[in-house]
Enzyme design. Structure first.
Site, PDB file in Angstrom:
ATOM      1  N   HIS A   1       0.822  -1.217   0.000  1.00 41.54           N
ATOM      2  CA  HIS A   1       0.000   0.000   0.000  1.00 41.54           C
ATOM      3  C   HIS A   1       0.851   1.260   0.000  1.00 41.54           C
ATOM      4  CE1 HIS A   1       0.067   0.808   4.450  1.00 41.54           C
ATOM      5  NE2 HIS A   1       0.063  -0.499   4.577  1.00 41.54           N
TER       6      HIS A   1
ATOM      7  N   ASP B   1       3.090  -6.268   3.096  1.00 42.42           N
ATOM      8  CA  ASP B   1       2.801  -5.121   3.953  1.00 42.42           C
ATOM      9  C   ASP B   1       3.660  -5.218   5.218  1.00 42.42           C
ATOM     10  OD1 ASP B   1       1.665  -2.990   5.229  1.00 42.42           O
ATOM     11  OD2 ASP B   1      -0.340  -3.865   5.431  1.00 42.42           O
TER      12      ASP B   1
ATOM     13  N   ASP C   1       5.748   0.879   7.315  1.00 38.69           N
ATOM     14  CA  ASP C   1       4.333   0.580   7.010  1.00 38.69           C
ATOM     15  C   ASP C   1       3.741   1.601   6.052  1.00 38.69           C
ATOM     16  OD1 ASP C   1       1.724  -0.259   6.974  1.00 38.69           O
ATOM     17  OD2 ASP C   1       1.275   0.367   9.025  1.00 38.69           O
TER      18      ASP C   1
ATOM     19  N   HIS D   1       2.546   2.948  13.216  1.00 39.95           N
ATOM     20  CA  HIS D   1       1.542   4.019  13.110  1.00 39.95           C
ATOM     21  C   HIS D   1       1.916   5.275  13.906  1.00 39.95           C
ATOM     22  CE1 HIS D   1      -2.001   1.452  11.407  1.00 39.95           C
ATOM     23  NE2 HIS D   1      -0.930   1.500  10.638  1.00 39.95           N
TER      24      HIS D   1
ATOM     25  N   GLU E   1      -5.335   1.939   2.260  1.00 41.35           N
ATOM     26  CA  GLU E   1      -5.281   0.711   3.077  1.00 41.35           C
ATOM     27  C   GLU E   1      -5.572   1.039   4.530  1.00 41.35           C
ATOM     28  OE1 GLU E   1      -3.462  -2.547   5.564  1.00 41.35           O
ATOM     29  OE2 GLU E   1      -3.120  -0.412   5.622  1.00 41.35           O
ATOM     30  N   GLU E   2      -4.953   2.123   5.006  1.00 41.15           N
ATOM     31  CA  GLU E   2      -5.063   2.457   6.427  1.00 41.15           C
ATOM     32  C   GLU E   2      -6.470   2.912   6.811  1.00 41.15           C
ATOM     33  OE1 GLU E   2      -2.823   1.556   8.311  1.00 41.15           O
ATOM     34  OE2 GLU E   2      -0.837   1.811   7.442  1.00 41.15           O
TER      35      GLU E   2
HETATM   36 ZN   LIG Z   1       0.249  -1.543   6.380  1.00 38.91          ZN
END
Ligand SMILES: [Zn+2]
Ligand SMILES: *[C@@H]1O[C@H](CO)[C@@H](O)[C@H](O)[C@H]1NC(C)=O
Ligand SMILES: *[C@@H]1O[C@H](CO)[C@@H](O)[C@H](O)[C@H]1NC(C)=O
Ligand SMILES: *[C@@H]1O[C@H](CO)[C@@H](O)[C@H](O)[C@H]1NC(C)=O
Length: 505
Positions: free
Chosen positions: A279, A352, A291, A446, A323-324
């Site tokens: 992604h 991912d 990520d 994140h 995606e998130e």
């Molecule tokens: Zn991811």
């Protein structure tokens, strides 16, 4: 919502493009191979040999610079959809592939992504404000973004059925137990019953938050609270006591266009494609270099080297957007496939997070028992690779947390590898992989610190070689790999807890 290049046209374009560019007639050497045939057939060892730490690191540094373009608007680097960081990520991927010449057919697939933002919230039940209160993602605001007032009303059973909602819910705050059906369904049923807000209490220890998912006109402002916090209220309500309450949610849910990038080899059998994806977006909180900078850059790097080789089967790369926000790009892509196009995808491989600093070599436990046939053969390819390279691996649940979900739900075999997100490394795993037991696999998951320093380069290189191996294997041949026979969905009828990174039920 529009598509600049219809995806269904890909195969016919691909078919046309392998027509010899130069007629052989008149050639002094009639044996001279066609241009497209002059390349050697791709092999794992050849493709893997191109993968270097230096090249990957260079791309990671470039991606971080791109994330910094998100800073003026977000006060820190980010590549969240809608940000300049994400727009420039898409440009970077697109132009890198476009610069390779005519080996690939590139297409942009633009769609409307649903995005939400919660600014402020408050929930007072009786005369207390439960400590564990969290808003759900994609929650609408309370009416006029003002505080609303009403009694707290207990909903029967699991709140998954209209009949669970008593008439007293009308004008009140619905109090619903977590479980059995998605949060979004509970919120919508509460709204249908006339609730002014909903509170979902956990069915296990700790607080609960997740996403309401696809917006519904019936959704009401929805909060989560812990099981422990909920207990005293449930007791009172069961005794018939009235609990006057108030709820306030300032939030927006809006739609904005974003874009998937798809690149497919013009060579290779267009009826039989190996597809892989990562992604292109990050969360708003940070630059997302692991990520999923790691996975999407592995794909980009491999795509640049694959051009040196001939492929027998078509290879289709995807860089998903959104995606998130809940697997929006991959969901949209799969939803737009005709049956014919669906069946051309022999398998989908999800990449991912391939370089988590406190990594484990994780393989999705995708088996044919509960997933489309072929998923297990793919899983075994990863097992064989790690085993033959003398490294340990673990299985992780194939539970809907990344972009493979739509594929397996639509009958396409899937699988993938990862190195871990917010899970905690066990003592056994520290013995198997090194690193620190008790810490997250990715302590910057994140967060703002998901920068170039947040990459385990050794794991990234090995995994990128494994991705190369997976591409080369199926690009050369599907021998022994199960044929697609139809669009039979995932056998398991159980709903998964996740659809993307957030809980959905
Ligand atoms: Zn991811
Ligand atoms: C597709 O998107 C890329 C990257 O944003 C852009 O440069 C390109 O012009 C777009 N292509 C088409 C055909 O719109
Ligand atoms: C993998 O999944 C299968 C079912 O599909 C299950 O029987 C097995 O226990 C799982 N293995 C691990 C290690 O999770
Ligand atoms: C694999 O794990 C075992 C412990 O289960 C450990 O002794 C061994 O050193 C590990 N192998 C590698 C290559 O790290």
């Amino acid at each position: 919502m529009y598509r600049l290049l219809p995806l269904v046209a890909l195969s016919s374009l691909a078919g046309a493009s392998i027509i010899p560019q130069q007629p052989l007639a008149g050639s002094s050497n009639p044996e001279a191979p066609l241009i497209s045939d002059s390349k050697e057939l791709v092999s794992s060892s050849a493709l893997e040999a191109h993968i270097t730490k230096e090249n990957l690191l260079k791309r990671a540094k470039q991606l971080y610079k791109i994330a910094e373009e998100g800073a003026p608007e977000y006060n820190h680097p980010t590549r969240v959809i809608g940000s300049q960081g994400h727009i420039s990520t898409i440009d970077y991927i697109y132009s890198t592939i476009a610069d390779l010449g005519d080996y690939y057919e590139i297409s942009n697939q633009t769609f409307d992504a649903v995005v939400g933002n919660v600014f402020e919230w408050r929930l007072v039940l009786g005369d207390t404000e439960p400590e564990s209160v969290l808003p759900f993602s994609l929650t609408p605001p309370t009416k006029n973004k003002d505080a609303v007032f009403g009694p707290l009303v207990l909903v029967a059973n699991d709140g998954c059925d209209e009949s669970d909602f008593p008439s007293e819910v009308n004008g009140a705050i619905a109090f619903i137990k977590r479980g059995v059906c998605p949060f979004g369904q509970k919120s919508a049923l509460a709204g249908k019953a006339g609730a002014i807000a909903a509170v979902i209490y956990n069915n296990e220890r700790g607080s609960v938050s997740g996403t309401l998912g696809e917006p519904s006109k019936y959704h009401v402002a929805t909060f989560g609270i812990s099981n422990e916090d909920a207990e005293p209220y449930i007791e009172k309500l069961e005794k018939g006591k009235i609990i006057p309450s108030s709820a306030y949610m300032d939030a927006i849910v809006s739609k904005a266009p974003t874009t998937n990038i798809i690149a497919q080899t013009k060579g290779g059998d267009p009826e039989n494609c190996v597809m892989l994806g990562g992604h292109s977006d990050s969360v708003a909180e940070g630059p997302g270099i692991n990520d999923d900078g790691s996975g999407s850059l592995s794909l980009l790097e491999i795509a640049t080297h694959l051009v040196n080789y001939k492929v027998n089967n078509c290879v289709r790369f995807a860089w998903w957007a959104g995606e998130e926000e809940g697997l929006l790009g991959s969901d949209y892509y799969v939803s737009q496939l005709s049956e014919d196009e669906n069946l051309k995808i022999r398998l989908f491989m999800d990449y991912d997070m391939l370089a988590s600093p406190n990594y484990a070599y994780q393989i999705y436990n995708a088996t044919n028992a509960v997933n489309p046939t072929g998923s297990e053969e793919l899983r075994n390819l990863y097992i064989d690779y790690y085993e033959s390279h003398g490294v340990n691996y673990t299985f992780i649940p194939f539970d809907g947390r990344s972009d493979y979900d739509a594929f397996i739900k639509h009958g396409i075999p899937g699988g993938g590898i990862a190195t871990g997100a917010e899970g905690i490394k066990t003592k056994e795993e520290a013995e198997m992989f090194g690193g620190k037991a008790g810490d997250w696999y990715d302590p910057c998951y994140h967060q703002l610190c998901d920068t170039v320093d947040n990459l385990a380069l050794d794991a990234w290189v090995l995994n990128t070689k494994l991705v190369s191996h997976s591409v080369a294997t199926y690009a050369a041949s599907f021998e022994g790999f199960p044929k697609r026979t139809g669009i039979t969905a995932r056998a398991s009828s159980e709903l998964s807890l996740y659809h993307g990174p957030k809980l959905v039920m």
